[in-house]
Structure formats: C-alpha cells, structure tokens
Design a protein around this motif. Structure first.
Motif, PDB file in Angstrom:
ATOM      1  N   ALA A 151       0.816  -1.220   0.000  1.00 39.78           N
ATOM      2  CA  ALA A 151       0.000   0.000   0.000  1.00 39.78           C
ATOM      3  C   ALA A 151       0.845   1.262   0.000  1.00 39.78           C
ATOM      4  O   ALA A 151       0.383   2.330  -0.428  1.00 39.78           O
ATOM      5  N   HIS A 152       2.073   1.163   0.497  1.00 34.25           N
ATOM      6  CA  HIS A 152       2.943   2.334   0.607  1.00 34.25           C
ATOM      7  C   HIS A 152       4.039   2.391  -0.456  1.00 34.25           C
ATOM      8  O   HIS A 152       4.842   3.320  -0.459  1.00 34.25           O
ATOM      9  N   LEU A 153       4.068   1.415  -1.351  1.00 33.41           N
ATOM     10  CA  LEU A 153       5.050   1.466  -2.433  1.00 33.41           C
ATOM     11  C   LEU A 153       4.584   2.441  -3.512  1.00 33.41           C
ATOM     12  O   LEU A 153       3.382   2.619  -3.738  1.00 33.41           O
ATOM     13  N   SER A 154       5.531   3.052  -4.163  1.00 29.51           N
ATOM     14  CA  SER A 154       5.224   4.025  -5.205  1.00 29.51           C
ATOM     15  C   SER A 154       4.402   3.394  -6.323  1.00 29.51           C
ATOM     16  O   SER A 154       4.642   2.252  -6.730  1.00 29.51           O
ATOM     17  N   LYS A 155       3.433   4.166  -6.827  1.00 33.00           N
ATOM     18  CA  LYS A 155       2.579   3.692  -7.917  1.00 33.00           C
ATOM     19  C   LYS A 155       3.366   3.545  -9.215  1.00 33.00           C
ATOM     20  O   LYS A 155       2.881   2.948 -10.181  1.00 33.00           O
ATOM     21  N   LYS A 156       4.556   4.097  -9.255  1.00 30.23           N
ATOM     22  CA  LYS A 156       5.395   3.987 -10.451  1.00 30.23           C
ATOM     23  C   LYS A 156       6.020   2.594 -10.580  1.00 30.23           C
ATOM     24  O   LYS A 156       6.505   2.223 -11.641  1.00 30.23           O
ATOM     25  N   LEU A 157       6.013   1.852  -9.479  1.00 28.00           N
ATOM     26  CA  LEU A 157       6.673   0.545  -9.463  1.00 28.00           C
ATOM     27  C   LEU A 157       5.716  -0.565  -9.879  1.00 28.00           C
ATOM     28  O   LEU A 157       4.516  -0.522  -9.578  1.00 28.00           O
ATOM     29  N   SER A 158       6.247  -1.575 -10.559  1.00 30.50           N
ATOM     30  CA  SER A 158       5.462  -2.779 -10.836  1.00 30.50           C
ATOM     31  C   SER A 158       5.661  -3.719  -9.645  1.00 30.50           C
ATOM     32  O   SER A 158       6.785  -4.104  -9.329  1.00 30.50           O
ATOM     33  N   LEU A 185      20.053  -7.789   9.476  1.00 26.00           N
ATOM     34  CA  LEU A 185      19.280  -6.796   8.734  1.00 26.00           C
ATOM     35  C   LEU A 185      19.791  -5.376   8.937  1.00 26.00           C
ATOM     36  O   LEU A 185      20.251  -5.021  10.027  1.00 26.00           O
ATOM     37  N   ASP A 186      19.681  -4.577   7.905  1.00 27.38           N
ATOM     38  CA  ASP A 186      19.929  -3.146   7.990  1.00 27.38           C
ATOM     39  C   ASP A 186      18.688  -2.522   8.625  1.00 27.38           C
ATOM     40  O   ASP A 186      17.589  -2.620   8.071  1.00 27.38           O
ATOM     41  N   PHE A 187      18.839  -1.904   9.784  1.00 26.74           N
ATOM     42  CA  PHE A 187      17.688  -1.366  10.502  1.00 26.74           C
ATOM     43  C   PHE A 187      16.961  -0.286   9.706  1.00 26.74           C
ATOM     44  O   PHE A 187      15.774  -0.032   9.917  1.00 26.74           O
ATOM     45  N   LYS A 188      17.670   0.355   8.785  1.00 27.62           N
ATOM     46  CA  LYS A 188      17.076   1.460   8.020  1.00 27.62           C
ATOM     47  C   LYS A 188      15.955   0.972   7.112  1.00 27.62           C
ATOM     48  O   LYS A 188      14.912   1.621   6.996  1.00 27.62           O
ATOM     49  N   ASN A 189      16.157  -0.186   6.478  1.00 22.89           N
ATOM     50  CA  ASN A 189      15.192  -0.641   5.476  1.00 22.89           C
ATOM     51  C   ASN A 189      14.840  -2.125   5.570  1.00 22.89           C
ATOM     52  O   ASN A 189      14.124  -2.646   4.716  1.00 22.89           O
ATOM     53  N   LEU A 190      15.338  -2.813   6.611  1.00 22.62           N
ATOM     54  CA  LEU A 190      15.094  -4.239   6.826  1.00 22.62           C
ATOM     55  C   LEU A 190      15.595  -5.087   5.650  1.00 22.62           C
ATOM     56  O   LEU A 190      15.062  -6.154   5.360  1.00 22.62           O
ATOM     57  N   GLU A 191      16.640  -4.594   5.016  1.00 23.40           N
ATOM     58  CA  GLU A 191      17.287  -5.316   3.925  1.00 23.40           C
ATOM     59  C   GLU A 191      18.388  -6.206   4.494  1.00 23.40           C
ATOM     60  O   GLU A 191      19.053  -5.845   5.465  1.00 23.40           O
ATOM     61  N   CYS A 216       9.879  -0.410   5.346  1.00 28.63           N
ATOM     62  CA  CYS A 216      10.514  -1.074   4.205  1.00 28.63           C
ATOM     63  C   CYS A 216      10.089  -0.407   2.905  1.00 28.63           C
ATOM     64  O   CYS A 216      10.920  -0.102   2.035  1.00 28.63           O
ATOM     65  N   ALA A 217       8.789  -0.165   2.741  1.00 25.55           N
ATOM     66  CA  ALA A 217       8.268   0.423   1.501  1.00 25.55           C
ATOM     67  C   ALA A 217       8.842   1.805   1.243  1.00 25.55           C
ATOM     68  O   ALA A 217       9.238   2.135   0.114  1.00 25.55           O
ATOM     69  N   ARG A 218       8.897   2.635   2.280  1.00 23.13           N
ATOM     70  CA  ARG A 218       9.412   3.994   2.109  1.00 23.13           C
ATOM     71  C   ARG A 218      10.859   3.999   1.625  1.00 23.13           C
ATOM     72  O   ARG A 218      11.237   4.770   0.753  1.00 23.13           O
ATOM     73  N   GLU A 219      11.663   3.106   2.201  1.00 24.61           N
ATOM     74  CA  GLU A 219      13.072   3.060   1.813  1.00 24.61           C
ATOM     75  C   GLU A 219      13.251   2.492   0.403  1.00 24.61           C
ATOM     76  O   GLU A 219      14.142   2.898  -0.331  1.00 24.61           O
ATOM     77  N   ILE A 220      12.373   1.556   0.032  1.00 30.88           N
ATOM     78  CA  ILE A 220      12.425   1.027  -1.337  1.00 30.88           C
ATOM     79  C   ILE A 220      12.083   2.157  -2.324  1.00 30.88           C
ATOM     80  O   ILE A 220      12.730   2.309  -3.361  1.00 30.88           O
ATOM     81  N   ASN A 221      11.060   2.938  -1.989  1.00 34.18           N
ATOM     82  CA  ASN A 221      10.687   4.061  -2.867  1.00 34.18           C
ATOM     83  C   ASN A 221      11.868   5.010  -3.071  1.00 34.18           C
ATOM     84  O   ASN A 221      12.091   5.504  -4.186  1.00 34.18           O
ATOM     85  N   ASN A 222      12.597   5.238  -2.005  1.00 37.16           N
ATOM     86  CA  ASN A 222      13.748   6.161  -2.080  1.00 37.16           C
ATOM     87  C   ASN A 222      14.871   5.633  -2.947  1.00 37.16           C
ATOM     88  O   ASN A 222      15.724   6.389  -3.420  1.00 37.16           O
ATOM     89  N   SER A 223      14.896   4.309  -3.125  1.00 34.47           N
ATOM     90  CA  SER A 223      16.021   3.698  -3.852  1.00 34.47           C
ATOM     91  C   SER A 223      15.790   3.655  -5.357  1.00 34.47           C
ATOM     92  O   SER A 223      16.720   3.391  -6.121  1.00 34.47           O
ATOM     93  N   PHE A 224      14.563   3.893  -5.785  1.00 29.77           N
ATOM     94  CA  PHE A 224      14.275   3.843  -7.225  1.00 29.77           C
ATOM     95  C   PHE A 224      14.361   5.244  -7.829  1.00 29.77           C
ATOM     96  O   PHE A 224      14.038   6.234  -7.205  1.00 29.77           O
TER      97      PHE A 224
END
Length: 383
Positions: free
Chosen positions: A20-27, A334-340, A375-383
């Motif tokens: 729900a929080h991932l960017s709409k630009k992403l598939s 895990l990286d606490f920033k993004n749970l990666e 997790c979603a917010r940090e993924i959005n920042n990486s694209f």
C-alpha cells in the motif's frame, strides 16, 4: 518474461501495508498460497482485529530493542491511527488499552485491498524457493517461475498452518546464508507439572492476575483450561518464558491479610474470587480453610503465597494453539534502516518472519504494519 520491480512474498498484514505504501510507479506483485489475502487479519481478535495498543514501546516485544525502537519510531501507533483515520476507520478502544475495528476486521482488510488494488496478486500460489542470478531474483512456485529486481519476504511464521503458514521464510533466508532462529510457539497456553494439576480441575474459570516471568510483570485475565492455563496474561507470559519458574499473584493490589483481619468468616469466603477457586488455592497452598481470626502463624506464612504462587510450567500447548511464533531472521542480519539483508542486496524481511514478537494485544499487527511501511518507504527512495 516480466520482471517485477518488487515482489512481495506473502499476503498478510505486513505484505499488504508494504504494498500500500510502495510508489505507484513501481510494478509490484504479491504472492500468497491462499485464495484470499489477509486470512490471519480476518480471524484475529474474534473477527474484529486487535490492531494496536494504547501502550506501545519496545518493552512490549521479545527481540532486539534497538531494531524495534528504530522501526516503531518511523511508523508509530499514532502514525497508524492517523493512517486509519485518513482512510475512514476509527478503531474503538476496549479495556482502555486495545484498539479494535468497530464492527469487523473487514474494515481494515478493505482499506488494504483498496490501496493495493492496482498491484498484481498471484494467489493460490505456493512459493518453493528463491534464488538470485546477478541482479535478478528468481522465485520458483508451483505455477512456474517469477522474476523480480527486489524481493520482500513477508511470509509470516509457522502458527496457523490451516491458513497456509509455513517455514518458507526461514528456508529462503537459510538458502542465502542468512542466520535465523528456529520458530517456537508463542502467545500460547502453558501446560502444567503434576503438582499444579489442580488448576485443570478449574477449567472454564478465569480471574484477573499478575504474572512475573523473567524480568517482566504482566497483568490481565488468566483462564484455567483442561490442558493447563491460558487467557491473555498467560499468552503474553509465554512469550518470555523459556524454562524455570513463573510467579502468579491471584490477588494483585489486594492485601490478603487486610481482607481476613478479624473476620469470623471462613478464609475461602473472604477471598474475592469464585468459591471453587478460593478453596482450590487454599488447598494448593496447604492452608486450612478456617475462620480468618483463627489462622495460625505458620498458616499465615503459607497464605502469603497467594500473592506469589511460584512454579515451573511443563511446556506449552504447541504450534496448533499458538497465536504467533518466536524466532525468525536474526536482527543482526538486517539493515535497521530498510530491513534489507546485509548479505544479499535488495532482499528484505518484514513482519513475523523477523525475530521480533510482541505481547498479546495488537503488538504483532503494529510490528507488521510498521515494518511494512518502513521497508516500503526506503524502497521508494532507492528507485
């Protein structure tokens, strides 16, 4: 073959909140073994879903407090409540602590479904294994292979096998050399040693108690069951109990000696508990049920243990009765920033598959939602 920007494994609370929080630009694709998403959300809290709690801190969880604090600080209880408000859901508070959906868990499920309606759902699909070749993940399923640039593992844990729960999340982590802790039952009833079998004879009765376990003090209702003891306070206590003794105060905030002082009544009649329970406790403490004023010093010392009935449980009711599981991917991985994963780039772990488990009362859904959003917010920042 299509390559998803993000593939989320699992269709539960953390997965849907992440989607729900991932960017709409992403598939984005979501894979789940069930025919419908959010099956655990659906049945939780008697069908009304205990979403979160008025009392919320890292101390309400078993896990790495730095990780928990980091995640909760970036999507807190208040943030969750504001998110729900913006989506026209106003939870009701019960017992001054627990936030529930007003009418049905469908209220929060429908919000998450609406916000993820543009994503691709791959349901009735069993995840078999995950591999990575160069920068692409290959997710093998019973319906073929799916490719993704980034994978979020939100597969939950081992409890609720009837809802498709499995250990696939741990198996995926292990296949990439990521360290894990095996799942064990949590938020589950406790079985008893022979000396405490008297509790089984009280099956169906409940009372408000205070339990001390390890360095925790918990208060709520205890339920006597034919298998042992259960109820909210015991379920939370089971999260912290590994082995050794726990202590039960059957009369928290009430001084037993103030109650019996000078009374001509039987001790069992003065104790403010169901008579059958009062009689059973006195017998367990080896205290004669005499007139209060006639109790002798030796008996008084034994009676004081009504505030500190100490014993070692035999075990627990097992995975089939467990609300959640302890264990999962270790926080240090895990990286606490993004749970990666620190070892595998673009591989994330959220929700119950991480070695973070909350007490009973909305804590595990809060963790699921918070970890999903972070997790979603940090993924959005990486694209």
């Amino acid at each position: 073959m299509k390559i998803y920007d993000v593939l989320i494994l699992g269709g539960g609370a953390s997965s849907l909140m992440c989607g729900a929080h991932l960017s709409k630009k992403l598939s984005v694709g979501i894979i789940d073994v069930n025919a419908k998403v959010a099956q655990k959300l659906k049945i939780s809290g008697g069908g009304k879903c205990n979403i979160t709690n008025t009392i919320m801190s890292q101390r309400n969880f078993d896990g790495d407090e730095k990780l928990i604090s980091s995640v909760l600080s970036r999507f807190s209880r208040d943030d969750l409540l504001e998110f729900l408000k913006q989506n026209s859901l106003s939870p009701v508070v019960r017992k001054n602590r627990y936030y529930f959906c007003k009418d049905s868990s469908d209220e929060i499920i429908n919000i998450l479904k609406k916000l993820t309606s543009k994503l691709t759902f791959l349901l009735n699909t069993e995840i078999l294994e995950v591999s990575k070749v160069e920068e692409i993940f290959y997710v093998k399923t019973n319906k073929g292979e799916i490719k993704a640039s980034r994978v979020v593992v939100a597969t939950g844990a081992k409890s609720y096998k009837t809802l498709g729960a499995s250990e696939i999340g741990l198996e995926i982590a292990k296949s990439f050399g990521i360290e894990t802790k095996e799942f064990t039952p949590a938020l589950v009833g406790l079985t008893l040693q022979k000396e405490q079998f008297w509790m089984k004879e009280l099956s169906g009765l409940s009372c408000f108690t205070r339990i001390k376990v390890e360095d925790r003090v918990l208060e709520e209702d205890l339920l006597f069951a034919h298998k042992g003891i259960s109820g909210p306070v015991v379920l939370s206590a089971s999260l912290y109990w590994k082995k050794g003794n726990i202590s039960i105060d059957f009369l928290p905030d009430t001084d037993i000696f103030e109650l019996i002082k000078g009374s001509k009544k039987l001790i069992s009649s003065v104790i403010p508990l169901p008579k059958r329970l009062s009689v059973a406790i006195l017998k367990a403490l080896e205290v004669s049920d005499v007139e209060c004023r006639k109790i002798i010093k030796e008996q008084r010392e034994k009676l004081s243990n009504i505030h500190n009935y100490e014993f070692a449980p035999a075990g627990n009711f097992g995975f089939t009765k467990a609300e959640v599981c302890r264990g999962g991917v270790l926080s240090g991985e895990l990286d606490f920033k993004n749970l990666e994963s620190k070892k595998i780039k673009n591989l994330h772990f959220i929700g119950e598959v991480v070695d973070v488990t909350g007490e009973l009362g909305g804590y595990n859904f809060q963790w699921a939602f918070s970890s999903g959003v972070v997790c979603a917010r940090e993924i959005n920042n990486s694209f």
